[in-house]
Design a protein around this motif. Structure first.
Motif, mmCIF file in Angstrom:
data_model
loop_
_atom_site.group_PDB
_atom_site.id
_atom_site.type_symbol
_atom_site.label_atom_id
_atom_site.label_comp_id
_atom_site.label_asym_id
_atom_site.label_seq_id
_atom_site.Cartn_x
_atom_site.Cartn_y
_atom_site.Cartn_z
ATOM 1 N N THR A 89 0.712 -1.007 0.348
ATOM 2 C CA THR A 89 -0.046 0.293 -0.025
ATOM 3 C C THR A 89 0.584 1.407 0.080
ATOM 4 O OG1 THR A 89 -1.922 -1.398 1.410
ATOM 5 C CG2 THR A 89 -2.029 1.070 1.337
ATOM 6 N N LEU A 90 1.627 1.133 0.577
ATOM 7 C CA LEU A 90 2.816 2.690 0.883
ATOM 8 C C LEU A 90 3.942 2.342 0.376
ATOM 9 C CD1 LEU A 90 2.524 2.643 4.658
ATOM 10 C CD2 LEU A 90 1.059 3.416 3.173
ATOM 11 N N ARG A 91 4.629 3.952 -0.855
ATOM 12 C CA ARG A 91 5.241 3.495 -1.092
ATOM 13 C C ARG A 91 7.035 3.639 -0.644
ATOM 14 N NH1 ARG A 91 3.945 7.831 -6.019
ATOM 15 N NH2 ARG A 91 5.738 8.310 -5.348
ATOM 16 N N GLY A 126 11.509 1.766 4.820
ATOM 17 C CA GLY A 126 12.356 2.759 4.138
ATOM 18 C C GLY A 126 11.471 3.241 4.273
ATOM 19 N N ALA A 127 10.912 4.114 4.021
ATOM 20 C CA ALA A 127 9.693 5.692 4.462
ATOM 21 C C ALA A 127 9.563 5.977 5.050
ATOM 22 C CB ALA A 127 7.909 5.148 4.085
ATOM 23 N N PRO A 128 10.117 7.626 5.266
ATOM 24 C CA PRO A 128 10.565 8.579 5.916
ATOM 25 C C PRO A 128 9.129 8.800 6.821
ATOM 26 C CG PRO A 128 10.323 9.505 3.921
ATOM 27 C CD PRO A 128 10.031 8.082 4.000
ATOM 28 N N VAL A 129 9.525 8.993 8.438
ATOM 29 C CA VAL A 129 8.284 9.448 8.986
ATOM 30 C C VAL A 129 7.874 10.755 8.772
ATOM 31 C CG1 VAL A 129 6.920 9.290 11.323
ATOM 32 C CG2 VAL A 129 7.498 6.782 9.784
ATOM 33 N N SER A 130 6.866 11.592 9.010
ATOM 34 C CA SER A 130 6.780 13.174 9.316
ATOM 35 C C SER A 130 5.274 13.370 9.757
ATOM 36 C CB SER A 130 7.089 13.741 8.073
ATOM 37 O OG SER A 130 6.913 15.021 7.477
ATOM 38 N N ASP A 131 5.723 14.313 10.432
ATOM 39 C CA ASP A 131 4.691 14.949 11.650
ATOM 40 C C ASP A 131 3.744 15.492 10.330
ATOM 41 O OD1 ASP A 131 5.491 13.989 13.435
ATOM 42 O OD2 ASP A 131 6.212 15.771 14.279
ATOM 43 N N ASP A 132 3.841 16.494 9.271
ATOM 44 C CA ASP A 132 2.508 16.878 8.235
ATOM 45 C C ASP A 132 3.036 15.726 7.157
ATOM 46 O OD1 ASP A 132 5.554 17.058 7.385
ATOM 47 O OD2 ASP A 132 5.862 19.543 6.887
ATOM 48 N N ALA A 133 3.151 14.485 7.298
ATOM 49 C CA ALA A 133 2.959 13.527 6.024
ATOM 50 C C ALA A 133 1.262 13.718 5.018
ATOM 51 C CB ALA A 133 3.449 12.552 6.029
ATOM 52 N N MET A 134 0.842 13.790 3.466
ATOM 53 C CA MET A 134 -0.026 13.840 3.330
ATOM 54 C C MET A 134 -0.653 12.517 3.778
ATOM 55 S SD MET A 134 -2.318 14.466 -0.032
ATOM 56 C CE MET A 134 -1.974 16.532 0.330
ATOM 57 N N VAL A 135 0.413 11.779 3.883
ATOM 58 C CA VAL A 135 -0.470 10.048 3.757
ATOM 59 C C VAL A 135 -0.186 9.836 5.139
ATOM 60 C CG1 VAL A 135 -0.137 7.961 3.264
ATOM 61 C CG2 VAL A 135 0.335 9.182 1.470
ATOM 62 N N VAL A 136 -1.499 9.298 5.933
ATOM 63 C CA VAL A 136 -1.239 9.135 6.969
ATOM 64 C C VAL A 136 -2.148 7.240 7.454
ATOM 65 C CG1 VAL A 136 -2.625 10.080 9.105
ATOM 66 C CG2 VAL A 136 -2.400 11.503 7.591
ATOM 67 N N VAL A 137 -1.253 6.583 8.184
ATOM 68 C CA VAL A 137 -2.178 5.072 8.263
ATOM 69 C C VAL A 137 -2.423 5.547 9.818
ATOM 70 C CG1 VAL A 137 -1.039 3.112 9.249
ATOM 71 C CG2 VAL A 137 0.293 4.396 7.239
ATOM 72 N N SER A 224 -0.684 9.442 -3.998
ATOM 73 C CA SER A 224 0.993 8.929 -3.616
ATOM 74 C C SER A 224 0.868 7.045 -3.022
ATOM 75 C CB SER A 224 1.541 9.983 -2.667
ATOM 76 O OG SER A 224 1.117 11.029 -3.226
ATOM 77 N N LEU A 225 0.207 6.443 -3.411
ATOM 78 C CA LEU A 225 0.147 5.448 -3.134
ATOM 79 C C LEU A 225 0.458 4.520 -3.365
ATOM 80 C CD1 LEU A 225 -3.200 4.932 -0.834
ATOM 81 C CD2 LEU A 225 -1.119 5.625 0.745
#
Length: 371
Positions: A89-91, A126-137, A224-225
């Protein structure tokens, strides 16, 4: 893990309006469209997720469940999160943010759960984790069951991308669409808003009448998925609108600034050609010639813009004008104060449940065709 063709999809609804959103979803061919607390459940593949974001006017956002597993403690959550097939699902090149909630679970610390899942995604995918990311799990722990969903919308779906200018108490587009539906509006009759503000009700009504899809010009998180198919999405997004009925819509407001805002917003939405905006007091309102339709209005109400007692006269004038000059028209009034609605003297149908909006509880008061 859900199979690709049978995702469990949640259409998040404004609280109290889940049944109305379910009606809209069914009308657009989504199934089974079962309303429940917080939203409406449908099933389908990823194209159904994309179409829901594109077409549904009343949904706040669209969540797709991508899997679930049992987790009794943080170590078990960590281990199973690391085995989860995030790459389906995620990139790995797209930042993500993890939000967690916990109810009746032995893992009661939502922040710790979010931290473990974030670390698992970062270290296995390997996906970066960010507080302002558009993709939310979204991680939901309920009775020790960990359900993993992805927010496919990004920004709230009420942000159509057209209404840049707003007044003091803007009506969200999603709420406006659901209130219009509750008033029986289906895009085949004129709509008048005598206190139009930034034009939300009229722009929504005009888009419905013209067959314009609410998400036609904005972007979404699902783009972005890893599951995104740009070619399929482009065909879906550019489908021709059905022939539009020859409708006219009328918006009035005594504030010249509000009229300028509404005109600019309608222009961005591409519906300026069918809405007439005019600076006008309520006392000067006259029904347009032609077929009867719907008067939809969100007047100011006490505790938000002005004092209740000062507004009784305004509501009284509105009711007097509508009773005198709008025979055969239906009326919908949104207010936080039932007493102000009653001050109009209009023959309202039985009340509907109130819904939260901007820290207040607001209600829709409807009439049948006025005598």
């Amino acid at each position: 893990m859900e199979s690709p063709g049978s995702l469990d999809i949640l259409l998040v609804a404004p609280p109290g309006l889940e049944p109305v959103l379910a009606e809209e979803a069914r009308s657009r061919g989504f199934a089974p469209a079962e309303p429940g607390p917080g939203g409406v459940r449908i099933t389908g593949g990823w194209p159904e997720v994309w179409r829901a974001n594109l077409e549904l006017r009343g949904a706040t956002r669209v969540l797709a469940r991508i899997g679930a597993f049992r987790a009794m403690h943080l170590a078990q959550l960590d281990k199973r999160a690391r085995r989860f097939p995030w790459g389906e699902t995620l990139r790995p090149d797209v930042p993500v943010r993890v939000e967690a909630s916990s109810t009746r679970s032995r893992i009661y610390h939502a922040g710790a759960a979010a931290e473990r899942v974030s670390r698992a995604i970062a270290e296995t995918l390997g996906a970066p984790v960010s507080d302002d990311a558009m993709v939310v799990v979204k991680v939901r722990l309920d009775d020790d069951l960990c359900t993993i969903s992805v927010d496919t919308s990004g920004e709230s779906l009420h942000k159509r991308g057209h209404k840049v200018a707003v007044g003091k108490a803007p009506m969200r587009e999603t709420l406006a669409a659901l209130f219009l539906r509750q008033c029986g509006y289906a895009g085949t009759e004129p709509v008048v808003d005598p206190m139009c503000g930034s034009g939300t009700f009229l722009i929504e009504a005009a888009e419905i009448g013209l067959g314009l899809l609410p998400g036609r010009t904005r972007s979404f998180a699902f783009e972005s998925l890893a599951t995104f198919d740009a070619a399929v999405w482009e065909r879906m997004r550019t489908q021709a609108a059905p022939p539009a009925p020859p409708l006219r819509f009328l918006g009035a407001d005594r504030d010249a600034g509000a009229i300028r805002m509404a005109e600019a917003n309608a222009g961005r939405a591409g519906v300026e050609g069918v809405i007439d905006f005019r600076r006008q007091a309520i006392s000067d309102l006259v029904a347009p010639e032609g077929p009867k339709g719907l008067v939809m209005v969100n007047p100011p109400y006490g505790g938000r813009i002005g004092e209740r007692e000062l507004l009784r006269g305004l509501y009284g004038t509105l009711g007097k004008v509508l009773r005198a000059g709008f025979s055969g028209w239906r009326v919908g009034i949104v207010t936080s104060e039932p007493a102000l609605a009653r001050a109009t003297g209009l023959p309202f149908l039985p009340p509907l449940p109130s819904v939260p909006h901007g820290g207040l509880k607001i209600g829709l008061h409807r009439t049948g065709p006025l005598p």
